[in-house]
Design an enzyme around this catalytic site. Structure first.
Site, PDB file in Angstrom:
ATOM      1  N   SER A 188      14.355  -4.161 -11.724  1.00  0.00           N
ATOM      2  CA  SER A 188      14.514  -4.220 -10.549  1.00  0.00           C
ATOM      3  C   SER A 188      15.859  -4.131 -10.002  1.00  0.00           C
ATOM      4  O   SER A 188      16.437  -3.639  -8.984  1.00  0.00           O
ATOM      5  CB  SER A 188      13.960  -5.405  -9.765  1.00  0.00           C
ATOM      6  OG  SER A 188      14.262  -6.400 -10.640  1.00  0.00           O
TER       7      SER A 188
ATOM      8  N   TYR B  58      14.077  -2.505  -2.631  1.00  0.00           N
ATOM      9  CA  TYR B  58      13.341  -3.057  -3.847  1.00  0.00           C
ATOM     10  C   TYR B  58      12.125  -2.066  -4.069  1.00  0.00           C
ATOM     11  O   TYR B  58      11.719  -1.449  -5.003  1.00  0.00           O
ATOM     12  CB  TYR B  58      13.039  -4.511  -3.776  1.00  0.00           C
ATOM     13  CG  TYR B  58      11.883  -5.098  -4.708  1.00  0.00           C
ATOM     14  CD1 TYR B  58      11.964  -4.802  -6.153  1.00  0.00           C
ATOM     15  CD2 TYR B  58      10.899  -5.376  -4.242  1.00  0.00           C
ATOM     16  CE1 TYR B  58      11.025  -5.287  -7.362  1.00  0.00           C
ATOM     17  CE2 TYR B  58       9.573  -5.652  -5.067  1.00  0.00           C
ATOM     18  CZ  TYR B  58       9.866  -5.662  -6.613  1.00  0.00           C
ATOM     19  OH  TYR B  58       9.034  -6.011  -7.373  1.00  0.00           O
TER      20      TYR B  58
ATOM     21  N   GLY C  67       1.118  -0.560  -4.836  1.00  0.00           N
ATOM     22  CA  GLY C  67      -0.111  -1.229  -4.860  1.00  0.00           C
ATOM     23  C   GLY C  67      -0.896  -0.845  -5.816  1.00  0.00           C
ATOM     24  O   GLY C  67      -1.039   0.263  -6.208  1.00  0.00           O
TER      25      GLY C  67
ATOM     26  N   CYS D 284      13.076 -10.759   7.911  1.00  0.00           N
ATOM     27  CA  CYS D 284      12.926 -11.791   6.668  1.00  0.00           C
ATOM     28  C   CYS D 284      14.397 -12.503   6.406  1.00  0.00           C
ATOM     29  O   CYS D 284      14.339 -13.424   5.741  1.00  0.00           O
ATOM     30  CB  CYS D 284      12.230 -11.401   5.754  1.00  0.00           C
ATOM     31  SG  CYS D 284      12.914  -9.983   5.200  1.00  0.00           S
TER      32      CYS D 284
ATOM     33  N   ASN E 259      -0.696   1.822   5.612  1.00  0.00           N
ATOM     34  CA  ASN E 259       0.213   0.905   5.111  1.00  0.00           C
ATOM     35  C   ASN E 259       0.979   0.264   6.139  1.00  0.00           C
ATOM     36  O   ASN E 259       1.392   0.744   7.218  1.00  0.00           O
ATOM     37  CB  ASN E 259       1.228   1.996   4.294  1.00  0.00           C
ATOM     38  CG  ASN E 259       2.459   1.081   3.678  1.00  0.00           C
ATOM     39  OD1 ASN E 259       3.449   1.698   3.589  1.00  0.00           O
ATOM     40  ND2 ASN E 259       2.323  -0.117   3.657  1.00  0.00           N
ATOM     41  N   GLY E 260       0.969  -1.166   6.224  1.00  0.00           N
ATOM     42  CA  GLY E 260       1.595  -1.885   7.158  1.00  0.00           C
ATOM     43  C   GLY E 260       0.745  -3.099   7.506  1.00  0.00           C
ATOM     44  O   GLY E 260      -0.174  -3.263   6.726  1.00  0.00           O
TER      45      GLY E 260
ATOM     46  N   CYS F 156      14.775  -3.440  10.293  1.00  0.00           N
ATOM     47  CA  CYS F 156      14.185  -4.720  10.505  1.00  0.00           C
ATOM     48  C   CYS F 156      14.766  -5.502   9.469  1.00  0.00           C
ATOM     49  O   CYS F 156      14.938  -5.147   8.512  1.00  0.00           O
ATOM     50  CB  CYS F 156      12.528  -4.580  10.268  1.00  0.00           C
ATOM     51  SG  CYS F 156      11.862  -6.366   9.996  1.00  0.00           S
TER      52      CYS F 156
ATOM     53  N   CYS G 193       0.850  -1.277   0.083  1.00  0.00           N
ATOM     54  CA  CYS G 193       0.037   0.002  -0.114  1.00  0.00           C
ATOM     55  C   CYS G 193       0.875   1.030  -0.067  1.00  0.00           C
ATOM     56  O   CYS G 193       1.752   1.242   0.378  1.00  0.00           O
ATOM     57  CB  CYS G 193      -1.130   0.060   1.182  1.00  0.00           C
ATOM     58  SG  CYS G 193      -2.005  -1.258   1.343  1.00  0.00           S
TER      59      CYS G 193
ATOM     60  N   CYS H  28       7.332 -12.494   6.137  1.00  0.00           N
ATOM     61  CA  CYS H  28       7.232 -11.079   6.693  1.00  0.00           C
ATOM     62  C   CYS H  28       5.942 -10.779   7.446  1.00  0.00           C
ATOM     63  O   CYS H  28       4.886 -11.254   6.922  1.00  0.00           O
ATOM     64  CB  CYS H  28       7.311  -9.932   5.625  1.00  0.00           C
ATOM     65  SG  CYS H  28       6.918  -8.274   6.086  1.00  0.00           S
TER      66      CYS H  28
ATOM     67  N   ASP I  29      20.519  -8.647  -9.698  1.00  0.00           N
ATOM     68  CA  ASP I  29      19.008  -8.380  -9.156  1.00  0.00           C
ATOM     69  C   ASP I  29      19.049  -7.901  -7.950  1.00  0.00           C
ATOM     70  O   ASP I  29      20.070  -8.148  -7.133  1.00  0.00           O
ATOM     71  CB  ASP I  29      18.026  -9.555  -9.454  1.00  0.00           C
ATOM     72  CG  ASP I  29      16.776  -9.168  -9.690  1.00  0.00           C
ATOM     73  OD1 ASP I  29      16.421  -7.919  -9.707  1.00  0.00           O
ATOM     74  OD2 ASP I  29      15.753  -9.946 -10.131  1.00  0.00           O
ATOM     75  N   ASP I  30      18.071  -7.395  -7.581  1.00  0.00           N
ATOM     76  CA  ASP I  30      17.992  -6.670  -6.158  1.00  0.00           C
ATOM     77  C   ASP I  30      17.742  -7.667  -4.915  1.00  0.00           C
ATOM     78  O   ASP I  30      18.201  -7.778  -3.923  1.00  0.00           O
ATOM     79  CB  ASP I  30      17.046  -5.686  -6.113  1.00  0.00           C
ATOM     80  CG  ASP I  30      15.522  -6.053  -6.456  1.00  0.00           C
ATOM     81  OD1 ASP I  30      15.223  -6.613  -7.520  1.00  0.00           O
ATOM     82  OD2 ASP I  30      14.681  -6.277  -5.335  1.00  0.00           O
TER      83      ASP I  30
ATOM     84  N   CYS J 296      11.878  -0.932   7.429  1.00  0.00           N
ATOM     85  CA  CYS J 296      12.175  -2.156   6.592  1.00  0.00           C
ATOM     86  C   CYS J 296      13.146  -1.802   5.614  1.00  0.00           C
ATOM     87  O   CYS J 296      13.047  -0.845   4.634  1.00  0.00           O
ATOM     88  CB  CYS J 296      10.706  -2.144   5.827  1.00  0.00           C
ATOM     89  SG  CYS J 296      10.844  -3.620   4.602  1.00  0.00           S
TER      90      CYS J 296
HETATM   91  S1  SF4 Z   1      10.413  -8.755   7.853  1.00  0.00           S
HETATM   92 FE1  SF4 Z   1      11.578  -8.090   5.994  1.00  0.00          FE
HETATM   93  S2  SF4 Z   1      10.024  -7.336   4.318  1.00  0.00           S
HETATM   94 FE2  SF4 Z   1       9.072  -7.386   6.496  1.00  0.00          FE
HETATM   95  S3  SF4 Z   1       9.275  -5.487   7.376  1.00  0.00           S
HETATM   96 FE3  SF4 Z   1      11.128  -6.602   8.156  1.00  0.00          FE
HETATM   97  S4  SF4 Z   1      12.870  -6.428   6.568  1.00  0.00           S
HETATM   98 FE4  SF4 Z   1      10.817  -5.443   5.645  1.00  0.00          FE
END
Ligand code: SF4
Length: 480
Positions: free
Chosen positions: A304, A263, A46, A457, A122-123, A454, A20, A403, A366-367, A257
């Site tokens: 990308s 990306y 989005g 992932c 968004n989130g 963060c 979003c 995620c 690629d990213d 994030c």
């Molecule tokens: S888990 Fe990965 S994609 Fe999700 S917010 Fe954290 S860094 Fe971003």
């Protein structure tokens, strides 16, 4: 993301997807036009549906449309039937929580004792199921299974019980997860960002009007100027022609994030003071330092991998070339189930430039890489076009875990990198070698530390408690 996606984009469809864009316009004239331009600018976040909620001086009017912003709103613009008013909010949806239809698209609007209340978010609220059950017990009706509807009802309840500031503050304690959100309460507007700052949110000025948006590019395109980021844990109130920072409630540990820089975000956006283009270029440069290779050309996976590939080429001194032509006129989404059809789909969208590729040792950049199925096809395309070697370089560390904070990566079984060495991944996708940017290289590229990002992932350790997963703090204690 479903394990067998029906809507398959041969280039980006198997990448993680954003969930979003939000925009808020607090102005003195025609909010719809500004929201429309901003939503078009932020279309990459989005494409499923869009909506606006605009205060007309008496009530808030809602208009939601399917698909791309320009297509969805076109009939309403042509017939002059767009919502009128000077202040409003807008939303582009990519669904990660709740059903994928127009009812589940933002903004959400409810009628409360404080007047009409609309929310664009968004989130992802990680405790939204428990909160929905709690509200249902109290008789609150729900139209959707979305976390945004829960969030709006929690805010409405808390504001009714405690007033604006205390109600928004207690809502922040109740709502766990990620949110960059814009709330409209009649003619007043509020920008909210969760205490860890997962998703971006930035404040700007357009003439005498104010704008808040997911990315700074939306402010640029309107000819506005950036004021600053909405801080993690901050609520900004817009009323009486100006804005005030109503709440400051940051977490001591931030969690921006990392994928925004890798990306999702536009390269021309600046997020939390770091330009996305610059971060991507540096990631590519770090990747070249960490995993050099003897090759003739560096080519990106379009679009990308472009900036990271440029960074790789600049650092390594290997020539940068566009070896793959991307057909910009093919549809965004192919509905072509079945492996053979997907091969055709990717050929329609990507074709090698033979004179560039033939007889060359290639670094393909690629990213990020999720399932690896698309990358495998691209490696095959390059080999068929006569590449003698294909070395894949990825501008981010391997994704190994889901995620829970707003990106559409929900199951572990989709990640090619999970429990596999780089050699094993290379064998699966048919490359001569594969290498990923290190965690240190990623942080250097973005210009932030692990206490600001963060990395859930990538590490399978999350900054917020998620049922069945390891928390960052808990992992640190376990290792002590
Ligand atoms: S888990 Fe990965 S994609 Fe999700 S917010 Fe954290 S860094 Fe971003």
């Amino acid at each position: 993301m479903a394990s067998q996606p029906q809507n398959f984009d041969p280039i980006t469809g198997l990448k993680p997807s954003e969930n979003c864009a939000v925009v808020g316009y607090y102005g003195t004239s025609g909010a719809f036009d500004k929201l429309y331009v901003s939503l078009r600018t932020l279309q990459h976040r989005g494409q499923e549906a869009s909506g606006v909620a605009i205060f007309d001086g008496r009530r808030v009017n809602l208009l939601k449309v399917d698909g791309y912003v320009f297509e969805g709103f076109r009939p309403y613009i042509e017939s002059g039937q767009v919502p009128q008013g000077n202040t409003g909010i807008g939303h582009n949806r990519y669904s990660t929580a709740g059903q994928k239809n127009l009812t589940g698209a933002g903004p959400f609007l409810i009628s409360t004792s404080n007047g009409d209340m609309a929310l664009a978010h968004n989130g992802e609220i990680v405790n939204h199921n428990a909160l929905r059950e709690e509200l249902k017990e109290k008789g609150v009706p729900f139209l959707t299974k979305t976390d945004t509807e829960v969030m709006l009802n929690i805010i409405a309840r808390e504001m009714k019980l405690k007033g604006t500031r205390a109600g928004l503050r207690s809502s922040m304690d109740i709502l766990k997860g990620s949110y960059s959100a814009i709330l409209l309460v009649q003619g007043k507007m509020y920008a909210l960002r969760d205490p860890m700052g997962f998703r971006p949110l930035i404040l700007g000025k357009v003439g005498n009007d104010y704008i808040v948006a997911s990315e700074s590019s939306a402010i640029d395109v309107l000819g506005g100027t950036i004021i600053r980021d909405v801080d993690p844990g901050e609520v900004i109130e817009f009323m009486d022609g100006t804005y005030t920072s109503l709440i400051k409630n940051p977490s001591p540990r931030l969690s921006h994030c990392m994928f925004e820089w890798v990306y999702f975000a536009r390269p021309d956006s600046i997020i939390d003071k770091q330009e996305v283009y610059d971060a991507r270029l540096k990631m590519g440069m770090e990747l070249a330092k960490e995993f050099p290779v003897t090759a003739d050309i560096v080519i990106p996976v379009p679009d990308s991998g472009r900036t990271q590939a440029l960074g790789y080429a600049l650092q390594s001194g290997i020539e940068y070339s566009e070896g793959l032509f991307k057909n910009r006129y093919s549809e965004r989404t192919f509905i072509m189930p079945g492996e053979n059809n997907r091969d055709t789909a990717i050929k329609i969208k990507l074709n090698p430039i033979k004179s560039v590729v033939e007889g060359k040792r290639i670094v393909l950049v690629d990213d990020s890489i999720v399932r690896g199925t698309t990358m495998k096809r691209i490696v095959g395309i390059l080999r068929n076009a006569g590449a003698t070697e294909v070395h894949v370089r990825i501008g981010a560390p391997p994704i190994i875990s889901p995620c829970y904070f707003g990106i559409d990566m929900k199951t572990r079984d989709q990640f090619i990198a999970l429990n596999k060495s780089m050699e094993e991944v290379a064998q699966i996708i048919g490359a001569d070698s594969v290498a990923y940017l290190s965690m240190n290289g990623l942080m250097k590229g973005i210009g932030m530390t692990e206490r600001e990002l963060c990395l859930g992932c990538l590490t399978a350790r999350y900054p917020i408690k998620v049922e069945g997963e390891l928390e960052v703090r808990q992992a640190t204690l376990d290792q002590a």
